[in-house]
Enzyme design. Structure first.
Site, PDB file in Angstrom:
ATOM      1  N   CYS A  77     -26.206 -62.466  71.195  1.00 23.43           N
ATOM      2  CA  CYS A  77     -27.080 -62.514  72.365  1.00 23.43           C
ATOM      3  C   CYS A  77     -28.428 -63.012  71.911  1.00 23.43           C
ATOM      4  O   CYS A  77     -29.205 -62.271  71.323  1.00 23.43           O
ATOM      5  CB  CYS A  77     -27.210 -61.124  72.993  1.00 23.43           C
ATOM      6  N   ASP A 467     -23.069 -63.726  34.356  1.00 25.37           N
ATOM      7  CA  ASP A 467     -23.937 -62.613  34.011  1.00 25.37           C
ATOM      8  C   ASP A 467     -23.035 -61.389  33.874  1.00 25.37           C
ATOM      9  O   ASP A 467     -22.281 -61.074  34.792  1.00 25.37           O
ATOM     10  CB  ASP A 467     -24.980 -62.401  35.106  1.00 25.37           C
ATOM     11  N   ASP A 664     -25.605 -62.053  40.626  1.00 23.06           N
ATOM     12  CA  ASP A 664     -25.667 -61.237  41.837  1.00 23.06           C
ATOM     13  C   ASP A 664     -26.637 -61.780  42.874  1.00 23.06           C
ATOM     14  O   ASP A 664     -26.796 -61.206  43.944  1.00 23.06           O
ATOM     15  CB  ASP A 664     -26.030 -59.792  41.499  1.00 23.06           C
ATOM     16  N   ASP A 668     -30.844 -62.974  39.254  1.00 20.60           N
ATOM     17  CA  ASP A 668     -30.266 -64.196  38.690  1.00 20.60           C
ATOM     18  C   ASP A 668     -30.656 -65.445  39.474  1.00 20.60           C
ATOM     19  O   ASP A 668     -30.147 -66.529  39.198  1.00 20.60           O
ATOM     20  CB  ASP A 668     -28.726 -64.090  38.672  1.00 20.60           C
TER      21      ASP A 668
END
Length: 784
Positions: A77, A467, A664, A668
């Site tokens: 909406c 990582d 993540d 990073d």
């Protein structure tokens, strides 16, 4: 700057999209436009201070196409125009249309676009309606072509009865051909006029030139001059053109399955608590802060936070996570997911365009509308192909009629054949169809590509850097090994340690408690925390010590034969918890950040595909090498500070490698941006992170393999389609122009070849849905 995805309905040719792009780009404040012919939508980036969505919609109308506003899930909406003109975001589903206004969404059955001037497919048609319309035009043309073919001299099947009403044969054929040609071919005439008005030449122009030339020549031969008419050739030609476009449109509709299914995920209604009463309202009317009531089997309407109750929620439709996820107070829930068991109440935190579903839909639409580098070249080639076809067609007529003194009928027939055999649509469809199917398949597996370039770049990666924490590992301490003394067992050691750690919220204590779940715990007394060393308590009348080596030494606990075991575990980079009972060491518990279950398999599969896997971490070398050894990773970059991650990516790139980075998406971000392709893993509902090119909604490293596999398969389809489209046109032109005379091609065969070429490209892209890919879950084939 704002980016919106708006509908552009009624596109009949890939080059029609180019015309809309040119016109929208002329609007002041519009910075970037990408129109997707396959999806029938446009991604427009614009300055809201200079132009609004209403002006963009008006320009689409001026180009001759219908636009019902932004393409968003039906629960959204949002006002797309000022309040004076109620915003419309219409989505048709099962016979009804949902209009989302600024405060309220109203349903209006049978809504139609007001474009009365559009005489092609009709105003307000979606892709399925266009498919039905093209099917009807095909059948009308086919039915009236049968008597034309029978009555015509070319038919010659039997001696037909005399034409009715005493009509001349040619006049009778003219009447039949007019019905068979005018209405069925009208969308092409409309599309050709739109294209010329928008400054482009498209496939519809070639269809009009071929069908129009044949019809007008036959009309002249019937009423104005002596000559041979060939109404039957024009009718049969149009039958094959309509058949090809009908099949192509069905394929285009199939390519849009993923985005349509995403848009339809949210439930139309929600139950909310207002003034202490349960009230059922449209999902679009749920407000931020509303308390929503969910019962078993209900779909969750919007995003929120659980207030009371517990349940299991199936999130597979959005994240690809196959197992239901447990929810308790304080946990977040995602709109469009399905409640499996218990009942609960939650507070709506994100509604409308802010929900995860709306963000995912927008991300996928932007990716599908973006253009890969190969597509930019193909679009230009398609435009020139139309010009080349017209030039070759006119040269063919000149050479055969004036140069080689062929008959007018023969020269005109070859000219029409050249016009109709050219297939710019196959070239224009080659890349976007593959991108549509590839990104849609990715979305169904929780893999979201932000643009077509990322899809292409992911195929070129030499090394993917992960990582460590939270990607290759679970990101939380876990018990990885328990060693018991000779006179006890591992379970006894774990139960004793868990007894002492009852109620503790320390990460190591929680890891021990989790591992000891289901074991019988003894009562304890006299618990005391020993700062920096461990804890002390009394269990079963005996003193228990739980902690590090320093605590054991201070308490004069003999390590015995477990001394070597402790050294081994510590040497592997693990945290060792010593357990002593009654003044005697009973066991050791090794705690570490455990690898994810799928990480080792992912590394092995990546190596098989020629992609090196590297691990990047701030941990010490020993810890890093322990994890790497378990996973089979040979390249380890340890002792890296957060600010140095991007520099390490640069070093790998300096060696001439194409680098992908998996992180993540938070600390990073610089490294994700530096890499050729940044993969944000474990994004969950946060899909809008700017630093990533590919968003992986689950925390599963195997999805990185799935993304690369999907990218490679999609690129293969692009190359196959481009090769076919180019090879087809290279062979088709000389064959149509009569270069291989006496072997010539009729206009009907040319139409079949042209239509078949486009359909083949579309179907080949759809076959990607059936391709078995590592890390990609198969989706059910669409009915289309």
């Amino acid at each position: 700057m704002k980016t919106s995805i708006v509908e552009v309905g009624g596109l009949l040719s890939t080059l029609s999209a180019r015309g809309v792009e040119k016109q929208l780009a002329k609007l002041p404040g519009v910075k970037k436009v990408e129109v997707n012919y396959v999806a029938g939508s446009a991604t427009v980036t614009y300055d809201e201070a200079a132009v609004d969505l209403k002006a963009i919609k008006a320009r689409v109308h001026e180009c001759g196409y219908h636009c019902r506003g932004e393409q968003t899930p039906k629960h959204v909406c949002a006002a797309e125009d000022p309040p004076a003109a109620v915003a419309v975001a219409e989505h048709e589903h099962e016979g009804h249309a949902v209009h989302a206004g600024h405060e309220k969404a109203t349903e209006r059955a049978g809504a139609r676009d007001e474009m009365a001037h559009e005489m092609g497919h009709g105003g307000g048609m979606d892709m399925q309606a266009m498919v039905r319309d093209m099917r009807n035009r095909f059948w009308v043309c086919f039915i009236f072509t049968i008597p034309i073919f029978i009555y015509s001299p070319m038919g010659g099947l039997f001696t037909p009865p005399a034409p009715p009403f005493g009509l001349d044969l040619n006049a009778w054929l003219f009447l039949l051909a007019t019905v068979a040609v005018i209405w069925p071919s009208w969308p092409f005439f409309v599309a050709a006029w739109r294209a010329l008005r928008n400054g482009v030449l498209n496939m519809a122009v070639l269809v009009v030139l071929s069908v129009g030339t044949g019809y007008l020549f036959s009309l002249g031969a019937t009423f104005l001059f002596d000559g041979v008419q060939f109404f039957e050739a024009v009718a049969v030609l149009l039958v094959f053109i309509l058949l090809g476009h009908w099949l192509e449109m069905r394929a285009r509709a199939g390519a849009s399955d993923a985005i349509r299914s995403l848009m339809d995920l949210a439930p139309p209604k929600a139950v909310v608590l207002r003034d202490g009463q349960e009230l059922e309202v449209p999902t679009a009317e749920v407000l931020k802060g509303d308390v929503v009531v969910i019962r078993p089997g209900n779909k969750i309407p919007v995003d929120g936070e659980v207030l009371e109750g517990e349940s299991q929620v199936d999130e597979s439709m959005l994240t690809g996570e196959s197992m239901p996820v447990a929810k308790k107070p304080g946990d977040t829930v995602i709109g469009a997911t399905i409640n499996k068991s218990g009942s609960f109440k939650y507070r709506a935190t994100k509604v409308g365009a802010d929900t995860a579903l709306a963000q995912i839909v927008k991300l996928v639409q932007e990716a599908q509308n973006s253009k890969a580098p190969a597509q930019l070249l193909a679009d230009k080639a398609s435009q020139w192909l139309v010009v080349i076809a017209i030039v070759i067609g006119l040269l063919t007529f000149a050479v055969w009629f004036w140069g080689l003194s062929a008959t007018l009928l023969f020269a005109v027939t070859l000219t029409i054949t050249v016009f109709v055999i050219a297939c710019p649509d196959a070239l224009g469809l080659a890349t976007p169809m593959a991108v549509m199917v590839g990104t849609g398949l990715g979305a169904k597996n929780g893999i979201l590509f932000k643009n077509a370039s990322a899809l292409e770049d992911a195929t070129k990666l030499d090394v993917v850097v992960f990582d460590k924490t939270g990607t290759l590992t679970m990101g939380e301490p876990q018990v990885v090994e328990a060693v018991a003394a000779a006179d006890t067992s591992q379970d006894a050691v774990l139960a004793l340690a868990a007894t002492v750690e009852q109620g503790s919220d320390h990460p190591l204590a929680q890891a021990i408690q989790k591992r000891a779940e289901g074991l019988k715990l003894e009562p304890l007394s006299g618990f005391a925390n020993i700062e920096g060393k461990g804890a002390r308590a009394e269990v079963g009348g005996k003193n228990v010590l739980l902690g590090n080596r320093r605590l054991m030494d201070e308490e004069k606990i003999d390590m015995g034969r477990l001394k070597d075991e402790a050294a081994r575990l510590q040497g592997a980079g693990q945290t060792v918890v010593h357990v002593a009972h009654g003044g005697k060491l009973t066991g050791l518990i090794a705690i570490a950040d455990a690898p994810r279950p799928t990480a080792a398999a992912m590394v092995n599969k990546m190596r098989e595909r020629g992609v090196e896997v590297a691990m990047l971490t701030g941990d010490n070398q020993a810890t890093a090498e322990r994890i790497a050894g378990e996973l089979g990773i040979t390249t380890v970059i340890a002792d890296v500070l957060p600010g140095q991650k991007a520099d390490k990516i640069k070093e790998l790139q300096g060696q001439g490698k194409k680098v992908g980075m998996v992180g993540d998406g938070v600390n990073d971000a610089p490294a994700l941006t530096q890499a050729e392709v940044g993969f944000a893993i474990g994004a969950g509902t946060d899909v809008a992170m700017e630093s990533a090119d590919v968003v992986l909604m689950k925390s599963d490293p195997y999805d990185v393999l799935g993304a690369i596999e999907l990218s490679r398969a999609t690129l293969r389809k692009m190359h196959q389609n481009l090769f076919w489209a180019v090879a087809y046109n290279v062979i088709a032109f000389p064959a149509a122009a009569g270069v291989f005379y006496p072997l010539v091609i009729s206009p009907e065969v040319a139409a079949l070849a042209m239509s078949g070429s486009s359909a083949l490209v579309a179907v080949n892209a759809l076959l990607l849905k059936r391709t078995r890919l590592e890390g990609i879950r198969q989706v059910r084939a669409s009915g289309t």
